[in-house]
Design a protein around this motif. Structure first.
Motif, PDB file in Angstrom:
ATOM      1  N   PHE A 164       0.810  -1.215   0.000  1.00 19.12           N
ATOM      2  CA  PHE A 164       0.000   0.000   0.000  1.00 19.12           C
ATOM      3  C   PHE A 164       0.849   1.273   0.000  1.00 19.12           C
ATOM      4  O   PHE A 164       0.547   2.219  -0.734  1.00 19.12           O
ATOM      5  CB  PHE A 164      -0.975  -0.011   1.182  1.00 19.12           C
ATOM      6  CG  PHE A 164      -2.091   0.985   1.062  1.00 19.12           C
ATOM      7  CD1 PHE A 164      -3.095   0.822   0.128  1.00 19.12           C
ATOM      8  CD2 PHE A 164      -2.136   2.094   1.886  1.00 19.12           C
ATOM      9  CE1 PHE A 164      -4.130   1.738   0.011  1.00 19.12           C
ATOM     10  CE2 PHE A 164      -3.163   3.022   1.780  1.00 19.12           C
ATOM     11  CZ  PHE A 164      -4.157   2.839   0.841  1.00 19.12           C
ATOM     12  N   PRO A 165       1.929   1.360   0.788  1.00 20.10           N
ATOM     13  CA  PRO A 165       2.768   2.567   0.706  1.00 20.10           C
ATOM     14  C   PRO A 165       3.337   2.793  -0.694  1.00 20.10           C
ATOM     15  O   PRO A 165       3.396   3.942  -1.160  1.00 20.10           O
ATOM     16  CB  PRO A 165       3.877   2.292   1.729  1.00 20.10           C
ATOM     17  CG  PRO A 165       3.246   1.375   2.722  1.00 20.10           C
ATOM     18  CD  PRO A 165       2.359   0.486   1.900  1.00 20.10           C
ATOM     19  N   ALA A 166       3.753   1.731  -1.385  1.00 16.84           N
ATOM     20  CA  ALA A 166       4.280   1.894  -2.747  1.00 16.84           C
ATOM     21  C   ALA A 166       3.207   2.409  -3.698  1.00 16.84           C
ATOM     22  O   ALA A 166       3.474   3.251  -4.564  1.00 16.84           O
ATOM     23  CB  ALA A 166       4.843   0.569  -3.256  1.00 16.84           C
ATOM     24  N   PHE A 167       1.981   1.919  -3.538  1.00 14.90           N
ATOM     25  CA  PHE A 167       0.872   2.430  -4.335  1.00 14.90           C
ATOM     26  C   PHE A 167       0.643   3.912  -4.078  1.00 14.90           C
ATOM     27  O   PHE A 167       0.470   4.715  -4.997  1.00 14.90           O
ATOM     28  CB  PHE A 167      -0.391   1.623  -4.017  1.00 14.90           C
ATOM     29  CG  PHE A 167      -1.664   2.257  -4.495  1.00 14.90           C
ATOM     30  CD1 PHE A 167      -1.948   2.362  -5.854  1.00 14.90           C
ATOM     31  CD2 PHE A 167      -2.581   2.768  -3.591  1.00 14.90           C
ATOM     32  CE1 PHE A 167      -3.121   2.961  -6.297  1.00 14.90           C
ATOM     33  CE2 PHE A 167      -3.759   3.358  -4.022  1.00 14.90           C
ATOM     34  CZ  PHE A 167      -4.018   3.459  -5.382  1.00 14.90           C
ATOM     35  N   LEU A 168       0.681   4.309  -2.790  1.00  9.14           N
ATOM     36  CA  LEU A 168       0.467   5.712  -2.452  1.00  9.14           C
ATOM     37  C   LEU A 168       1.606   6.601  -2.935  1.00  9.14           C
ATOM     38  O   LEU A 168       1.396   7.793  -3.182  1.00  9.14           O
ATOM     39  CB  LEU A 168       0.293   5.880  -0.943  1.00  9.14           C
ATOM     40  CG  LEU A 168      -0.986   5.320  -0.322  1.00  9.14           C
ATOM     41  CD1 LEU A 168      -1.042   5.675   1.157  1.00  9.14           C
ATOM     42  CD2 LEU A 168      -2.233   5.836  -1.034  1.00  9.14           C
ATOM     43  N   GLN A 169       2.803   6.047  -3.053  1.00  5.70           N
ATOM     44  CA  GLN A 169       3.923   6.849  -3.557  1.00  5.70           C
ATOM     45  C   GLN A 169       3.586   7.427  -4.922  1.00  5.70           C
ATOM     46  O   GLN A 169       3.809   8.614  -5.183  1.00  5.70           O
ATOM     47  CB  GLN A 169       5.192   6.001  -3.625  1.00  5.70           C
ATOM     48  CG  GLN A 169       5.820   5.762  -2.270  1.00  5.70           C
ATOM     49  CD  GLN A 169       6.997   4.809  -2.340  1.00  5.70           C
ATOM     50  OE1 GLN A 169       7.209   4.125  -3.336  1.00  5.70           O
ATOM     51  NE2 GLN A 169       7.774   4.758  -1.271  1.00  5.70           N
ATOM     52  N   GLN A 170       3.061   6.591  -5.823  1.00  6.17           N
ATOM     53  CA  GLN A 170       2.690   7.124  -7.129  1.00  6.17           C
ATOM     54  C   GLN A 170       1.447   7.993  -7.027  1.00  6.17           C
ATOM     55  O   GLN A 170       1.408   9.101  -7.576  1.00  6.17           O
ATOM     56  CB  GLN A 170       2.432   6.010  -8.144  1.00  6.17           C
ATOM     57  CG  GLN A 170       2.133   6.601  -9.522  1.00  6.17           C
ATOM     58  CD  GLN A 170       1.626   5.605 -10.538  1.00  6.17           C
ATOM     59  OE1 GLN A 170       1.112   4.548 -10.195  1.00  6.17           O
ATOM     60  NE2 GLN A 170       1.755   5.945 -11.801  1.00  6.17           N
ATOM     61  N   LEU A 171       0.423   7.507  -6.328  1.00  2.08           N
ATOM     62  CA  LEU A 171      -0.840   8.245  -6.250  1.00  2.08           C
ATOM     63  C   LEU A 171      -0.609   9.673  -5.766  1.00  2.08           C
ATOM     64  O   LEU A 171      -1.115  10.639  -6.363  1.00  2.08           O
ATOM     65  CB  LEU A 171      -1.804   7.528  -5.309  1.00  2.08           C
ATOM     66  CG  LEU A 171      -3.150   8.235  -5.087  1.00  2.08           C
ATOM     67  CD1 LEU A 171      -3.957   8.290  -6.365  1.00  2.08           C
ATOM     68  CD2 LEU A 171      -3.936   7.554  -3.973  1.00  2.08           C
ATOM     69  N   GLU A 172       0.163   9.838  -4.702  1.00  5.04           N
ATOM     70  CA  GLU A 172       0.325  11.161  -4.108  1.00  5.04           C
ATOM     71  C   GLU A 172       1.450  11.960  -4.755  1.00  5.04           C
ATOM     72  O   GLU A 172       1.283  13.130  -5.096  1.00  5.04           O
ATOM     73  CB  GLU A 172       0.557  11.028  -2.595  1.00  5.04           C
ATOM     74  CG  GLU A 172      -0.624  10.389  -1.876  1.00  5.04           C
ATOM     75  CD  GLU A 172      -0.693  10.783  -0.414  1.00  5.04           C
ATOM     76  OE1 GLU A 172      -0.181  11.847  -0.043  1.00  5.04           O
ATOM     77  OE2 GLU A 172      -1.284  10.009   0.366  1.00  5.04           O
ATOM     78  N   MET A 173       2.608  11.345  -4.953  1.00  4.08           N
ATOM     79  CA  MET A 173       3.756  12.133  -5.420  1.00  4.08           C
ATOM     80  C   MET A 173       3.657  12.465  -6.908  1.00  4.08           C
ATOM     81  O   MET A 173       4.111  13.522  -7.342  1.00  4.08           O
ATOM     82  CB  MET A 173       5.060  11.411  -5.107  1.00  4.08           C
ATOM     83  CG  MET A 173       5.353  11.370  -3.609  1.00  4.08           C
ATOM     84  SD  MET A 173       7.072  10.973  -3.195  1.00  4.08           S
ATOM     85  CE  MET A 173       7.112   9.229  -3.543  1.00  4.08           C
ATOM     86  N   GLU A 174       3.057  11.574  -7.709  1.00  2.00           N
ATOM     87  CA  GLU A 174       2.879  11.910  -9.119  1.00  2.00           C
ATOM     88  C   GLU A 174       1.754  12.915  -9.304  1.00  2.00           C
ATOM     89  O   GLU A 174       1.780  13.728 -10.229  1.00  2.00           O
ATOM     90  CB  GLU A 174       2.602  10.651  -9.948  1.00  2.00           C
ATOM     91  CG  GLU A 174       2.640  10.885 -11.446  1.00  2.00           C
ATOM     92  CD  GLU A 174       2.565   9.596 -12.243  1.00  2.00           C
ATOM     93  OE1 GLU A 174       1.443   9.113 -12.492  1.00  2.00           O
ATOM     94  OE2 GLU A 174       3.621   9.055 -12.609  1.00  2.00           O
ATOM     95  N   SER A 175       0.782  12.884  -8.415  1.00  3.69           N
ATOM     96  CA  SER A 175      -0.357  13.793  -8.538  1.00  3.69           C
ATOM     97  C   SER A 175      -0.028  15.188  -8.023  1.00  3.69           C
ATOM     98  O   SER A 175      -0.333  16.190  -8.675  1.00  3.69           O
ATOM     99  CB  SER A 175      -1.561  13.237  -7.772  1.00  3.69           C
ATOM    100  OG  SER A 175      -2.012  12.019  -8.328  1.00  3.69           O
ATOM    101  N   ASN A 176       0.574  15.264  -6.844  1.00  3.05           N
ATOM    102  CA  ASN A 176       0.754  16.561  -6.186  1.00  3.05           C
ATOM    103  C   ASN A 176       2.213  16.952  -5.990  1.00  3.05           C
ATOM    104  O   ASN A 176       2.494  17.956  -5.330  1.00  3.05           O
ATOM    105  CB  ASN A 176       0.042  16.561  -4.830  1.00  3.05           C
ATOM    106  CG  ASN A 176      -1.470  16.611  -4.980  1.00  3.05           C
ATOM    107  OD1 ASN A 176      -1.984  16.990  -6.028  1.00  3.05           O
ATOM    108  ND2 ASN A 176      -2.180  16.219  -3.947  1.00  3.05           N
TER     109      ASN A 176
END
Length: 366
Positions: free
Chosen positions: A219-231
């Motif tokens: 889940f943290p790896a998924f959030l890395q893209q979700l959050e850092m690529e988005s914002n």
């Protein structure tokens, strides 16, 4: 997608020699891999019996080599997931799989055992994807937000359509909550504002996501893209420079493993770190006594971060921890498909909340 999932579950889908499909292999990268791999691992206890799932992503050939050694060319279904069907990593791995299938079963193997999810029909024609084994995806949806779409086919094939549908329903419930709840009780708004407070007012340059259930290891790896690529932006929507800090670095590992790795920094280090603890109350592997230890560990960490050692009970200065380090605890009953859907949707909407406040485009696809 539902009919595909049902045909695999029932054994009606067969490979080029007539044997039923027993292995799913997803070929993709970024948003065509991270969310899917995370969800399949998170829902491991809901996987269909007799079906294994593998993922090939990196271009270096390691995933490819290990997977092809492990799977049967007569019973493996390959899902090629690429919006443009031109992504270098995905096409390189897909072409290697195509050559492997050709050696074992010729064009018939490719027609029977390859599915593509893309918007590029001419490229799928060239590859040999059968017309009845193609699923479309919307070109305006960034990969990091796409696991709900046909991109999530490997999830549905792994856990079955009923469980995939439950995940979608959970996400929809959170969508409706975000749409209708007043800001003061809106979970995405609260999570987003806590993140703004930590980043812009307390100076936390990183955000640790710490799940206390090993199913959520990805889940943290998924959030890395979700959050850092988005914002992770330094330009506002109108093209002018951002005048404040935006997305922090996202990282994390499951507890309690992480307690024996980097928690000393969280308690005693000089860096400000924003922290989310993710905690299911109930075990999904019938090990509640052991899971209760994980629950106790998680709750103790939140208390110790907040309260510290104010009485000076630690035997030496080096063992003291100051406290006054905030964290957020996301507590839920159990990690089932509906809850996973809610959890992913919660963080997706958090991204929107923070993107609006920072005035960046959270949804670009450059």
């Amino acid at each position: 997608a539902g009919s595909f999932a049902e045909s695999v579950r029932s054994g009606a889908w067969t490979g080029h020699t007539g044997k039923p499909i027993r292995t799913i292999v997803n070929i993709g990268i970024g948003g065509s891999d991270l969310g899917i791999a995370m969800a399949v691992e998170a829902l491991a206890e809901y996987r269909l019996s007799g079906i294994s799932t593998h993922f090939i992503s990196n271009i270096d050939g390691v995933d490819l080599a290990h997977t092809l050694k492990a799977v049967d060319p007569e019973t493996s279904l390959f899902v090629i997931c690429s919006k443009s069907f031109t992504t270098l990593e995905t096409l390189t791995n897909a072409q290697a799989v195509r050559d492997w299938l050709l050696r074992h079963g010729g064009e018939a193997a490719i027609a029977a055992q390859c599915i593509a999810i893309s918007t590029n029909h001419s490229a799928m024609d060239d590859f040999g994807i059968a017309s009845d084994k193609r699923l479309a995806m919307w070109d305006w949806v960034g990969g990091r937000f796409s696991l709900w779409s046909a991109v999530g086919l490997a999830i549905a094939l792994s856990v079955g359509w009923k469980n995939f549908r439950a995940m979608l329903d959970g996400a929809h419930a959170l969508d409706e909550h975000f749409r209708n709840a007043p800001f003061e009780s809106s979970l995405p708004v609260l999570l987003g504002l806590i993140g703004i407070w930590n980043r812009n007012f307390l100076g936390a340059g990183s955000h640790a996501v710490l799940p206390y259930d090993d199913h959520l290891a990805r889940f943290p790896a998924f959030l890395q893209q979700l959050e850092m690529e988005s914002n992770g932006k330094s330009v506002r929507r109108n093209g002018t420079p951002v005048e404040c800090a935006t997305c922090p670095i996202v990282w994390g590992e499951p507890g309690s493993n992480a307690q024996h790795s980097f928690y000393q920094l969280l308690h005693q280090g000089t860096e400000a770190v924003a922290i989310d603890f993710l905690l299911p109350r109930s075990s999904v592997v019938d090990r509640q006594a052991q899971h209760d230890l994980a629950v106790a560990n998680c709750l103790a960490q939140t208390w110790a971060l907040a309260s510290g050692d104010p009485a000076g009970e630690a035997p030496s200065t080096h063992q003291r921890y100051p406290g006054r380090r905030g964290s957020s605890l996301l507590l839920f009953e159990r990690l089932d498909p509906a809850t996973l859907g809610k959890l992913v949707a919660l963080y997706e909407h958090k991204v929107l909340v923070q993107g609006v406040i920072w005035d960046v485009n959270s949804f670009d696809q450059y």
